[in-house]
Structure formats: C-alpha cells, structure tokens
Design an enzyme around this catalytic site. Structure first.
Site, PDB file in Angstrom:
ATOM      1  N   CYS A   2       0.847  -1.191   0.000  1.00  0.00           N
ATOM      2  CA  CYS A   2       0.000   0.000   0.000  1.00  0.00           C
ATOM      3  C   CYS A   2       0.884   1.244   0.000  1.00  0.00           C
ATOM      4  O   CYS A   2       2.085   1.160   0.154  1.00  0.00           O
ATOM      5  CB  CYS A   2      -0.871   0.016   1.246  1.00  0.00           C
ATOM      6  SG  CYS A   2      -1.757  -1.523   1.524  1.00  0.00           S
ATOM      7  N   ARG A  27       1.282   1.679  -5.975  1.00  0.00           N
ATOM      8  CA  ARG A  27       1.582   0.736  -4.884  1.00  0.00           C
ATOM      9  C   ARG A  27       0.349  -0.053  -4.490  1.00  0.00           C
ATOM     10  O   ARG A  27       0.402  -0.935  -3.645  1.00  0.00           O
ATOM     11  CB  ARG A  27       2.127   1.483  -3.662  1.00  0.00           C
ATOM     12  CG  ARG A  27       3.366   2.309  -3.905  1.00  0.00           C
ATOM     13  CD  ARG A  27       3.812   3.017  -2.636  1.00  0.00           C
ATOM     14  NE  ARG A  27       4.081   2.061  -1.588  1.00  0.00           N
ATOM     15  CZ  ARG A  27       5.227   1.400  -1.481  1.00  0.00           C
ATOM     16  NH1 ARG A  27       6.176   1.607  -2.383  1.00  0.00           N
ATOM     17  NH2 ARG A  27       5.428   0.536  -0.528  1.00  0.00           N
ATOM     18  N   TRP A  75      -3.650  -1.960  -1.377  1.00  0.00           N
ATOM     19  CA  TRP A  75      -3.634  -3.211  -2.150  1.00  0.00           C
ATOM     20  C   TRP A  75      -4.018  -4.275  -1.141  1.00  0.00           C
ATOM     21  O   TRP A  75      -3.234  -4.615  -0.249  1.00  0.00           O
ATOM     22  CB  TRP A  75      -2.255  -3.466  -2.745  1.00  0.00           C
ATOM     23  CG  TRP A  75      -2.197  -4.633  -3.676  1.00  0.00           C
ATOM     24  CD1 TRP A  75      -2.904  -4.815  -4.832  1.00  0.00           C
ATOM     25  CD2 TRP A  75      -1.393  -5.801  -3.540  1.00  0.00           C
ATOM     26  NE1 TRP A  75      -2.594  -6.011  -5.411  1.00  0.00           N
ATOM     27  CE2 TRP A  75      -1.667  -6.632  -4.648  1.00  0.00           C
ATOM     28  CE3 TRP A  75      -0.468  -6.230  -2.600  1.00  0.00           C
ATOM     29  CZ2 TRP A  75      -1.050  -7.869  -4.826  1.00  0.00           C
ATOM     30  CZ3 TRP A  75       0.166  -7.444  -2.783  1.00  0.00           C
ATOM     31  CH2 TRP A  75      -0.137  -8.263  -3.862  1.00  0.00           C
ATOM     32  N   ASN A 101       1.036   0.361   6.038  1.00  0.00           N
ATOM     33  CA  ASN A 101       1.486  -0.448   4.911  1.00  0.00           C
ATOM     34  C   ASN A 101       2.311  -1.587   5.501  1.00  0.00           C
ATOM     35  O   ASN A 101       3.285  -1.348   6.207  1.00  0.00           O
ATOM     36  CB  ASN A 101       2.339   0.373   3.937  1.00  0.00           C
ATOM     37  CG  ASN A 101       2.961  -0.517   2.866  1.00  0.00           C
ATOM     38  OD1 ASN A 101       2.361  -1.523   2.484  1.00  0.00           O
ATOM     39  ND2 ASN A 101       4.166  -0.182   2.422  1.00  0.00           N
ATOM     40  N   GLY A 102       1.896  -2.829   5.225  1.00  0.00           N
ATOM     41  CA  GLY A 102       2.622  -3.993   5.763  1.00  0.00           C
ATOM     42  C   GLY A 102       1.628  -5.041   6.237  1.00  0.00           C
ATOM     43  O   GLY A 102       0.446  -5.004   5.913  1.00  0.00           O
ATOM     44  N   GLU A 481      11.597 -13.275 -19.511  1.00  0.00           N
ATOM     45  CA  GLU A 481      11.155 -11.888 -19.277  1.00  0.00           C
ATOM     46  C   GLU A 481      10.138 -11.470 -20.321  1.00  0.00           C
ATOM     47  O   GLU A 481       9.140 -10.829 -20.009  1.00  0.00           O
ATOM     48  CB  GLU A 481      12.352 -10.939 -19.273  1.00  0.00           C
ATOM     49  CG  GLU A 481      11.996  -9.487 -19.082  1.00  0.00           C
ATOM     50  CD  GLU A 481      11.271  -9.192 -17.760  1.00  0.00           C
ATOM     51  OE1 GLU A 481      11.177 -10.086 -16.896  1.00  0.00           O
ATOM     52  OE2 GLU A 481      10.741  -8.075 -17.621  1.00  0.00           O
ATOM     53  N   LYS A 485       6.360 -10.130 -19.350  1.00  0.00           N
ATOM     54  CA  LYS A 485       5.884  -8.817 -19.807  1.00  0.00           C
ATOM     55  C   LYS A 485       4.539  -8.949 -20.506  1.00  0.00           C
ATOM     56  O   LYS A 485       3.595  -8.229 -20.235  1.00  0.00           O
ATOM     57  CB  LYS A 485       6.913  -8.184 -20.758  1.00  0.00           C
ATOM     58  CG  LYS A 485       8.119  -7.614 -20.066  1.00  0.00           C
ATOM     59  CD  LYS A 485       7.892  -6.281 -19.424  1.00  0.00           C
ATOM     60  CE  LYS A 485       7.784  -6.177 -17.937  1.00  0.00           C
ATOM     61  NZ  LYS A 485       8.438  -7.015 -17.027  1.00  0.00           N
ATOM     62  N   GLU A 488       1.655 -10.053 -17.978  1.00  0.00           N
ATOM     63  CA  GLU A 488       1.221  -9.164 -16.890  1.00  0.00           C
ATOM     64  C   GLU A 488       0.520  -7.912 -17.391  1.00  0.00           C
ATOM     65  O   GLU A 488      -0.261  -7.326 -16.643  1.00  0.00           O
ATOM     66  CB  GLU A 488       2.375  -8.815 -15.960  1.00  0.00           C
ATOM     67  CG  GLU A 488       3.488  -8.000 -16.529  1.00  0.00           C
ATOM     68  CD  GLU A 488       4.534  -7.689 -15.452  1.00  0.00           C
ATOM     69  OE1 GLU A 488       4.186  -7.560 -14.270  1.00  0.00           O
ATOM     70  OE2 GLU A 488       5.716  -7.586 -15.814  1.00  0.00           O
ATOM     71  N   HIS A 504      10.440 -32.216 -25.868  1.00  0.00           N
ATOM     72  CA  HIS A 504      10.251 -33.267 -24.845  1.00  0.00           C
ATOM     73  C   HIS A 504       8.880 -33.186 -24.208  1.00  0.00           C
ATOM     74  O   HIS A 504       8.734 -33.342 -23.005  1.00  0.00           O
ATOM     75  CB  HIS A 504      11.356 -33.140 -23.786  1.00  0.00           C
ATOM     76  CG  HIS A 504      12.721 -33.356 -24.351  1.00  0.00           C
ATOM     77  ND1 HIS A 504      13.201 -34.591 -24.745  1.00  0.00           N
ATOM     78  CD2 HIS A 504      13.696 -32.462 -24.680  1.00  0.00           C
ATOM     79  CE1 HIS A 504      14.421 -34.465 -25.240  1.00  0.00           C
ATOM     80  NE2 HIS A 504      14.757 -33.190 -25.221  1.00  0.00           N
ATOM     81  N   LYS A 602       3.062  -2.655  -7.625  1.00  0.00           N
ATOM     82  CA  LYS A 602       4.433  -2.395  -8.057  1.00  0.00           C
ATOM     83  C   LYS A 602       5.449  -3.110  -7.177  1.00  0.00           C
ATOM     84  O   LYS A 602       6.438  -3.617  -7.657  1.00  0.00           O
ATOM     85  CB  LYS A 602       4.723  -0.899  -8.056  1.00  0.00           C
ATOM     86  CG  LYS A 602       6.129  -0.543  -8.539  1.00  0.00           C
ATOM     87  CD  LYS A 602       6.381  -1.009  -9.957  1.00  0.00           C
ATOM     88  CE  LYS A 602       7.781  -0.681 -10.425  1.00  0.00           C
ATOM     89  NZ  LYS A 602       8.109  -1.317 -11.718  1.00  0.00           N
TER      90      LYS A 602
HETATM   91  C1  AGP Z   1       7.875  -7.173 -13.114  1.00  0.00           C
HETATM   92  O1  AGP Z   1       7.343  -6.579 -14.305  1.00  0.00           O
HETATM   93  C2  AGP Z   1       6.798  -7.484 -12.121  1.00  0.00           C
HETATM   94  N1  AGP Z   1       6.086  -6.297 -11.803  1.00  0.00           N
HETATM   95  C3  AGP Z   1       7.283  -8.265 -10.911  1.00  0.00           C
HETATM   96  O2  AGP Z   1       7.584  -9.547 -11.374  1.00  0.00           O
HETATM   97  C4  AGP Z   1       8.527  -7.720 -10.177  1.00  0.00           C
HETATM   98  O3  AGP Z   1       9.668  -7.869 -10.995  1.00  0.00           O
HETATM   99  C5  AGP Z   1       8.733  -8.563  -8.898  1.00  0.00           C
HETATM  100  O4  AGP Z   1       7.605  -8.408  -8.080  1.00  0.00           O
HETATM  101  C6  AGP Z   1       9.994  -8.162  -8.120  1.00  0.00           C
HETATM  102  O5  AGP Z   1       9.885  -6.846  -7.674  1.00  0.00           O
HETATM  103  P1  AGP Z   1      11.207  -6.118  -7.095  1.00  0.00           P
HETATM  104  O6  AGP Z   1      12.192  -6.042  -8.231  1.00  0.00           O
HETATM  105  O7  AGP Z   1      10.737  -4.769  -6.628  1.00  0.00           O
HETATM  106  O8  AGP Z   1      11.727  -6.963  -5.981  1.00  0.00           O
END
Ligand code: AGP
Length: 607
Positions: A2, A27, A75, A101-102, A481, A485, A488, A504, A602
């Site tokens: 959050c 966030r 969140w 937040n936490g 990666e 991308k 997500e 396989h 994020k």
């Molecule tokens: C990446 O596009 C994602 N948003 C997610 O996988 C992110 O890389 C992952 O949560 C790790 O976050 P960080 O690099 O802040 O630790």
C-alpha cells in the site's frame, strides 16, 4: 502493498494528501482514504475503488477541513477491497486514526484479546488491531502508547497515526516497510516514497526500523524506543519532478522503455573510470572474490529473470558456479549456503517481502549479501553487506522495464569486475567488454527506434490466446522476461521454454497458427535454435524471430526483428527491448490498463 502519506502544515491537508496518494497509486489502488484533524475531531473519508472515487466523495478534498492529516491507498491483503476495509482505521472512541502499509502477522490473537476486553471491530483488516491497541495502551502520552504497540505487534509496518488529543502533531514509525520523512518550510510530510512529496520538498530523512518520528509544522524529531532523540541526516533528492510524471507519454511504461538508454548511461557511466570498472559501493576484495565458493542469485519476477541472465554471464566470465533461485522457493528449501558463498539479491523496490526474507535466511547462514536495488535506503539495501544501486530513477509502471535493464547492466559490471580480479578474462577482453558496455545505451536506443514494426506485429497478434517464447542459454533467460511482460500487461497466456526442451512434451501444444517468438541471438547456438524453429513451423506455428543484424532468418521465421550486434553477454539488453515494446502494443490494442494491470502492485511487500 500500500501507499501512505501524511501532512502537517499551514495549508488544508486533504488536497495535499490526495495529490500524494495519486503518486502512490502504483503501490496499490483498490481503495483509499484520508483522515484529517479539525479542532478536536478526526474526520475520515474512505472509498472502495480508484482514488478518483475518493476525490469525487470529498470534492477533491475541499470538503474535509484541517491542516494535519494522513492518507492511504490500498492493495488488499486482509479483507476484500471495501469502504469499511479501506484505511485509515479509527480506534473505538475515534481518538486515533491509523494508516498502515505492511502485515501484522499476529493480528488474530491480538484481535481476540481486544475483543475479549470489549473492543468492537468493524473491518476484516489486520490494521484495525493497531488502532484499538493505541486506544488500549494510551494513558495520555502517545509516544508511550506507540512504544507499547510496536513492542506487541509482529510483522511489517509503516504507520502514520493521528490522535485528536494532539491537534498540532502526528507520529510515524516503520519496520520492514518503506517510509520517508519530507522536510518542508512550516510543513512536514511522511510518504511511502519520495514521488508523493517531491513537488513540496526534496529534503528528506530516511529512518530505520522502529525509529519513532514526531512531526509538527516547524519540526521533525526522531526517537528510539527508549525515547532518546536520534539525529538524522538530511538527504536531498535530485530526481526531477518530470521523472515521476508521464511527460506527455500515454503510459508510464512506454516512457520508461524510452528512458532505458538514459537509465543505462546513469547506471554505467559513474562506474567506469580511466578504463576500469569501479564499484566503490562494493567492499569485496580481490581475495574475497577468489574465496567465493558459490554464488546464489535470489529474486522474484523480472528481477529473478535478471538472475538467470546473471548465472550464464558470471559462470561464463568468472567460472564460479552460480545458482539463480526464486526468492520464495529459496527461503523455504533449507538452502545449502555457507559463509564462503556470495548471495546476490536483486530487487527494484528493495521492499519485496519474499526477497527480503530470503536475504535474511542467507544472512543467517553466514553468507555475504550483495544487493542490486533501485531504491536508496530500502529494506533490502539496508540489510545488505554491499549494495550496488541501479540509477533508473522512479519506475512507476507496475511492469518493470528500465529497472530490469539497469539491473542487467550492474550484473555485467559485477561479472567483468570479478573476472578481472580473478584473471579469468584477459586484459584485452576486459578492455573490449568495457568499451562495449559504454556503447550499450546507444545500441538500446537504436533498438527502441524499431517501434513501428512491433506495433504492426502487435496489431496482427493481439488476439492470440496463447504465445510461446523460446530460446537457448541467454536467449532462454530473455524469453522468461518476454513472456512475463506479455502476461502481466495484456493478460494473454504465454509460456517461456528452453528451445531444446520443447520437443520433450510441450511441443504437443503447437498447432496451426500458434505464435512462437523465437529469440536466436547467441552466435554458438543460432543453428540449434533454427532447428527448433523448424520443428514448430513444421507443426503449423507462426514464428516471430529475434536475431542480430549479422544473421539471417529469411525463410526460417515468418517475421524477423533484428537487433544490433555486440558481445553475446550484452545481447539480453537488446533482445529484451522488442519484447517489451511488442507486449506494450499488444496490451494497448486490447485496451488494458497498462501501468496498473489487474491484480498486481508495483512492489509486493507481502508473502
Ligand atoms: C515485473 O514486471 C513485475 N512487476 C514483478 O515480477 C517484479 O519484478 C517482482 O515483483 C519483483 O519486484 P522487485 O524487483 O521490486 O523486488
């Protein structure tokens, strides 16, 4: 995860809080709320949904009077997104308001104890326990109450707390969740990160776990839990405000893709001096490096994908065994880590709970911790023996691009630095790699220019139901990666597969029209990957090939995307760019919420 913000000053608080929350929506954005002290009362406004709902509910904050307040964008972790579960949470009498937040890990037994003492809970959240705990411990001194509360709770927190008995100050504290203190003229702030207050002040305090902050209009004091005052340095943030704004782009993500050359230059250049890689932030001596038995790379998501690239690069240059592990797996596999091992922890936010906890497991086993982080003063940075910061600037889009790219650059520099100390590369190779590293930002810029072809390909394939990404070695690492991308931000199912492994079993999924994106940039394995491409085209697949300008995929792939030539170890920085851009345009074609994809946040500061 959050976002929290707090203000005390001479201006009306609510509009300032809402503006700050807007910068923190990345966030978490399923609900939001503010609490403002006006005279002896705490006025609270909360709303499920995006921040605009709260703005509409409060007349952009103008309906909520008072010059001291706290705000929160959520969140959800405990309790679904709703008005009731939104923060701030009030204590029983309404004397305290709390934003958090936490995760309070022992909230259930605390809730049971407080309920047995007559406290009535209205929400499903762990945070409401904090509000009632303040009430329970409060005997007239809010600092004493704070000390008792943080002594009782277990877990992570960044807290902002209002008390109606204190109409001219508010308090804050953090543990394992981010919180910075903004220092203004006649006004002071708290925020989860600097972007929320950058328009008001550039002067900030970073605070450590369980340091209690008391903010008034003219003063900020920091205390330990013995109520002893702690002197804190003032840091001046040099991010320009535009860095945290969209700057005319339709989305933060495309802005940040385009910022990659600049982010790379700012990450690489300060670390190349007189033809040498200089890692001032790293206290590893040549002897330490020679003593390394094994390197573990621990991270999540895209940062983990950087770790997979790092495995191939470090092993190739340094001949040290490297194991890249997903943090949430590493943490619970009773890892065989010793004091002779180096654990590299990669995290953009520096607050990812899985990664932070994995770091602690490695540290408890005596390993040396080197972290690669984009946020100064973050929990992971503070917990590491060495930190190499990426200088990507604030990354707002949930889907990482420039932070990923700068993490790759740091991995290259670390690998070349260590290989030079180990003597596992020649002086000529060292010099060649450094020259190519310095040229990398321009090559990335050249690769970004190819946007039109990718926009065209996105318009052809955005209706695909499933897409495969394949590659070998470093190309396989990049395919991971590329697949993430796409998933997500466009919500299209996709799978990354080692090209040689497809036959396989999984190749059974290939049928007429299946889109396969084949990354074939590595010199030594190009022909092997071409064979794998033929295996899928012979079964009806449509292939989009990514390769370097020196190779040809005519007659092999249906569509070919070319990237500039450079040493193999740097090619991931180039081959990932078309995959980022393709995913962006596919998501745009589908009308997805590109910067804030559904279900995501994020920084994931919960397990
Ligand atoms: C990446 O596009 C994602 N948003 C997610 O996988 C992110 O890389 C992952 O949560 C790790 O976050 P960080 O690099 O802040 O630790």
């Amino acid at each position: 995860m959050c976002g929290i913000v707090g203000y005390i000053g001479k201006n009306q608080a609510a509009p300032i809080l809402l503006d700050g929350l807007e910068k923190l929506e990345y966030r978490g954005y399923d609900s939001s709320g503010i609490a403002v002290i006006n005279g002896q009362d705490i006025n609270v406004a909360k709303a499920k949904g995006r921040l605009q709902v709260l703005r509409d509910k409060t007349g952009d904050g103008n309906d909520v009077k008072g010059t001291i307040g706290i705000g929160h964008t959520r969140w959800a972790t405990h309790g679904e997104p709703s008005d009731v579960n939104a923060h701030p949470h009030l204590s029983q009498s309404g004397r305290f308001a709390v934003v958090h937040n936490g995760i309070i890990e022992n909230y259930l037994p605390l809730r049971e104890r407080l309920t047995a003492k007559g406290f009535e809970f209205v929400s499903e959240t762990d945070t409401e326990v904090l509000a009632h705990l303040f009430e329970y411990y409060y005997k007239g001194d809010i600092m004493d109450a704070m000390i008792k509360v943080i002594d009782r709770v277990e877990g992570s927190y960044a807290l902002g707390v209002l008390c109606s008995d204190y109409p001219d100050s508010f308090i804050a504290v953090r543990k394992a969740s981010p919180l910075i203190i903004g220092l203004g003229e006649g006004e002071n702030f708290i925020a989860s990160d600097v972007t929320a207050i950058l328009k008001h002040t550039r002067n900030i305090h970073y605070i450590e776990d369980n340091e209690i902050v008391v903010l008034t209009r003219d003063d900020v004091k920091v205390y330990n839990t013995d109520k002893e005052e702690i002197k804190k340095d003032v840091f001046t943030v040099d991010w320009d405000i535009s860095a945290a704004e969209k700057g005319g782009y339709p989305h933060f993500m495309i802005k940040e893709i385009e910022e990659q050359p600049k982010a790379l230059r700012e990450t690489i250049s300060p670390r190349i001096k007189d033809g040498n890689i200089v890692l001032d932030d790293v206290k590893l001596t040549a002897q330490d490096i020679k003593n390394i038995n094994k390197i573990f790379i621990v991270a999540c998501g895209s940062a983990y994908h950087v770790g997979v690239v790092a495995k191939y690069v470090i092993e190739r240059l340094c001949r040290i065994p490297v194991e890249a592990q997903i943090a949430s797996e590493f943490r619970y596999c009773d890892p065989i880590v010793t004091k002779n091992d180096l654990v590299v922890v990669i995290s953009q936010s520096g607050e990812t709970a899985d990664t932070l906890e994995a770091l602690k497991v490695a540290k408890s086993r005596g390993a040396r911790i080197l972290s690669i982080v984009n946020v100064v003063g973050s929990a992971i940075a503070n917990a590491s023996d060495d930190v190499i910061y990426t200088w990507a600037g604030p990354e707002i889009a949930v889907a990482t691009t420039k932070a990923y790219s700068t993490q790759l650059a740091v991995v290259y520099m670390l690998a070349i630095y260590m290989a030079n100390k180990l003597g596992t590369i020649t002086g000529g190779q060292y010099k060649k790699y450094i020259n190519e590293l310095e040229a990398l930002p321009d090559l990335v810029a050249e690769t970004i220019e190819n946007k039109d072809q990718l926009a065209y390909l996105a318009s052809k394939f955005y209706n695909c139901k499933s897409i495969f990404f394949i590659g070998r070695n470093l190309d396989y690492a990049v395919s991971l990666e590329g697949s993430l991308k796409l998933k997500e931000i466009s919500y299209i199912h996709s799978e990354a597969y080692a090209a040689g492994e497809l036959k396989h079993g999984t190749i059974s999924l290939i049928e007429d029209g299946t889109l396969v994106i084949a990354i074939a940039t590595g010199r030594d394995l190009f022909d092997k990957t071409v064979s794998n491409i033929k295996e899928v085209t012979s079964r009806g697949a449509v292939v989009m090939g990514v390769t370097t300008k020196g190779k040809t995929m005519d007659g092999i792939a249906d569509h070919v995307i070319e990237i500039p030539e450079t040493s193999d170890i740097f090619l991931p920085s180039l081959s990932v760019v078309p995959l980022q851009i393709f995913s962006y345009y596919v998501a745009a074609e589908k009308g997805c919420d590109i910067d804030k994809p559904r279900n995501l946040a994020k920084s994931v500061t919960v397990e």
